[in-house]
Design an enzyme around this catalytic site. Structure first.
Site, PDB file in Angstrom:
ATOM      1  CG  HIS A  21      -2.105  -0.875   1.112  1.00  0.00           C
ATOM      2  ND1 HIS A  21      -2.849  -1.287   2.205  1.00  0.00           N
ATOM      3  CD2 HIS A  21      -2.706  -1.453   0.044  1.00  0.00           C
ATOM      4  CE1 HIS A  21      -3.827  -2.069   1.801  1.00  0.00           C
ATOM      5  NE2 HIS A  21      -3.772  -2.193   0.497  1.00  0.00           N
ATOM      6  CG  HIS A  77      -9.930  -6.744  -4.060  1.00  0.00           C
ATOM      7  ND1 HIS A  77     -10.578  -5.529  -4.067  1.00  0.00           N
ATOM      8  CD2 HIS A  77      -8.870  -6.595  -3.201  1.00  0.00           C
ATOM      9  CE1 HIS A  77      -9.948  -4.696  -3.254  1.00  0.00           C
ATOM     10  NE2 HIS A  77      -8.906  -5.317  -2.732  1.00  0.00           N
ATOM     11  CD  GLU A  79      -5.769  -2.638  -2.540  1.00  0.00           C
ATOM     12  OE1 GLU A  79      -6.464  -3.401  -1.840  1.00  0.00           O
ATOM     13  OE2 GLU A  79      -4.999  -1.776  -2.052  1.00  0.00           O
ATOM     14  CG  ASP A  81      -3.014  -6.326  -3.896  1.00  0.00           C
ATOM     15  OD1 ASP A  81      -3.906  -5.538  -4.256  1.00  0.00           O
ATOM     16  OD2 ASP A  81      -3.086  -6.988  -2.843  1.00  0.00           O
ATOM     17  CG  HIS A 143      -9.543  -4.256   2.108  1.00  0.00           C
ATOM     18  ND1 HIS A 143      -8.665  -3.199   2.130  1.00  0.00           N
ATOM     19  CD2 HIS A 143      -9.173  -5.013   1.069  1.00  0.00           C
ATOM     20  CE1 HIS A 143      -7.774  -3.338   1.158  1.00  0.00           C
ATOM     21  NE2 HIS A 143      -8.070  -4.423   0.507  1.00  0.00           N
ATOM     22  CG  ASP A 162      -7.278  -8.273  -0.031  1.00  0.00           C
ATOM     23  OD1 ASP A 162      -6.195  -8.778  -0.380  1.00  0.00           O
ATOM     24  OD2 ASP A 162      -7.706  -7.212  -0.481  1.00  0.00           O
ATOM     25  CE1 TYR A 190      -3.363  -9.089   3.941  1.00  0.00           C
ATOM     26  CE2 TYR A 190      -5.587  -9.240   4.813  1.00  0.00           C
ATOM     27  CZ  TYR A 190      -4.728  -9.104   3.744  1.00  0.00           C
ATOM     28  OH  TYR A 190      -5.231  -8.974   2.490  1.00  0.00           O
ATOM     29  CG  HIS A 223      -2.336 -10.938   0.004  1.00  0.00           C
ATOM     30  ND1 HIS A 223      -1.469 -10.516  -0.979  1.00  0.00           N
ATOM     31  CD2 HIS A 223      -3.340 -10.041   0.025  1.00  0.00           C
ATOM     32  CE1 HIS A 223      -1.944  -9.400  -1.524  1.00  0.00           C
ATOM     33  NE2 HIS A 223      -3.077  -9.097  -0.934  1.00  0.00           N
TER      34      HIS A 223
HETATM   35 FE1  FEO Z   1      -7.137  -5.287  -1.240  1.00  0.00          FE
HETATM   36 FE2  FEO Z   1      -4.687  -7.625  -1.550  1.00  0.00          FE
HETATM   37  O1  FEO Z   1      -5.695  -6.143  -2.044  1.00  0.00           O
END
Ligand code: FEO
Length: 394
Positions: A21, A77, A79, A81, A143, A162, A190, A223
């Site tokens: 991030h 998701h 995002e 990553d 999230h 996530d 996390y 992750h």
């Molecule tokens: Fe919300 Fe692993 O990205």
């Protein structure tokens, strides 16, 4: 790597990652971007990896499948990553449908400005892969607004993105093959740093998923390690963490200019322990400590103390930064107090108290102020304050 039957992990282990991030989140143990390939009668790819690894991702993917044969892309998701390699992938298969939530469409378009063949899905929608289905479960604010899970029937696998993840690089990839203390610590860090603000939604979503009575044999987050041994252990932990979690711990966060506030912190700690030998007291100089590790300790605490000397009618910048971080995370059900030394004006302590009250902590007083460096009498005053805190925080 085969996960189960026709499901393969096709992600990337990022051993080098130390900040995530931007610079917001420390990742001492690296991370992984988990992408999953489901090769049934129809072939589906669930999530991709971060863009720096897009070429490597496609190269590895092609070892498992001719990318032209992929029937469906699932974007749990948006995002970067997880979606970073999507533009590269879609450049090979521009007409393949992309399944995501309605918010996912907005986010992906916002990121990449591409008009792929989006198929927005809602909770309960199914996508047939032949003998097995993917069932979609929206998970807004776990999230991001677009977040969703999907579930593979018959193999009983939940792809949770996530949620239930950890920033933890390992070649072993399964929860039963790695150090359990490291795994727990990364999963908690996390949760504390990313999911704390959404705890009420976490609890509600877990109840909703458990209510579906879907058998879950494996949980595949995006992750870190895949939960295949007793996978519901991480669900149970999330339920605990989402419900005003606290251990018998008090964390003292401070910064100091010429050691006066450090001396106060240490004497307050002594007072706490004098009264309560069972409580864990942990001290962090926030000017020297990792912010996210300190937040994980706040998450575990029943109460916190924050200390700063007064500078320019305010607090030291490391303390100001920590106060903002704590406020943003919206901790609930925790107690707090403030302290600090000063030379002439002495505003810092009350400012910290006020900030902590505004951040939702229960604060009993305006804190403890000491003029100049603490002498023996002031040190004893700190010990007495620690004793009072031990009782108030019990
Ligand atoms: Fe919300 Fe692993 O990205």
């Amino acid at each position: 790597m085969q996960i189960k039957n026709n499901v393969y992990w096709v992600g990337k282990i990022d051993w080098e990652l130390r900040k995530f991030h931007g610079n917001e989140l420390s990742t001492h143990r690296g991370s992984t971007y988990n992408s999953y390939l489901v090769k049934e009668e129809k072939i589906a790819l669930i999530d991709t990896v971060w863009s720096p690894f897009k070429k490597e991702f496609i190269r590895n993917l092609e070892k498992h499948v001719d990318v032209q044969k992929i029937d469906y892309v699932i974007a749990n998701h948006a995002e970067s990553d997880h979606s970073g390699a999507l533009p590269e992938l879609m450049s090979y298969i521009p007409d393949v449908p992309v399944y995501c939530t309605a918010n996912g469409v907005k986010s992906l378009k916002g990121h990449y400005h591409e008009d792929w063949d989006f198929h927005p899905v809602k909770t309960g929608d199914r996508l047939s892969l032949g003998d097995k289905d993917l069932v979609f479960i929206e998970a807004p604010m776990l999230h991001w607004p677009d977040s969703m899970f999907c579930y593979l029937t018959k193999d009983n696998m939940l792809f949770s993105n996530d949620a239930f993840g950890q920033h933890y690089a390992s070649e072993y990839m399964f929860n039963d093959l790695v150090n359990q203390a490291d795994l727990y610590s990364e999963a908690l860090k996390y949760y504390a740093n990313i999911l704390t603000p959404f705890s009420a939604l976490v609890d509600k979503k877990i109840k909703e998923i458990l209510g579906l009575k879907l058998p879950v044999d494996i949980i595949c987050p995006s992750h870190g390690m895949i939960w295949r041994k007793n996978p519901l252990q991480i669900v149970e932990l999330y339920q605990k963490w989402a419900n005003l979690y606290k251990e018998n711990q008090i964390t003292i966060l401070y910064d100091t200019m010429w050691d006066g506030t450090r001396v106060m912190a240490e004497h307050i700690a002594k007072g706490i322990i004098d009264v309560d030998k069972a409580v864990q007291v942990k001290l962090f100089n926030v000017g020297k400590s990792d912010k996210n590790d300190a937040i994980a300790e706040v998450f575990k605490s029943k109460g916190i103390l924050i200390g700063s000397p007064t500078i320019n009618r305010g607090v030291l910048t490391a303390v100001a930064s920590m106060l903002e971080e704590i406020k943003g995370l919206g901790f609930k059900g925790k107690k707090a107090a403030s302290f600090g030394c000063y030379g002439w004006s002495g505003e810092s302590v009350k400012q910290i108290s006020d900030h902590l009250k505004n951040a939702g902590f229960t604060v009993f007083d305006d804190g403890l102020k000491v003029l100049w460096n603490p002498d023996d009498q002031a040190r004893q005053q700190c010990v007495e304050y620690g004793k009072k805190i031990a009782k108030q925080f019990s």
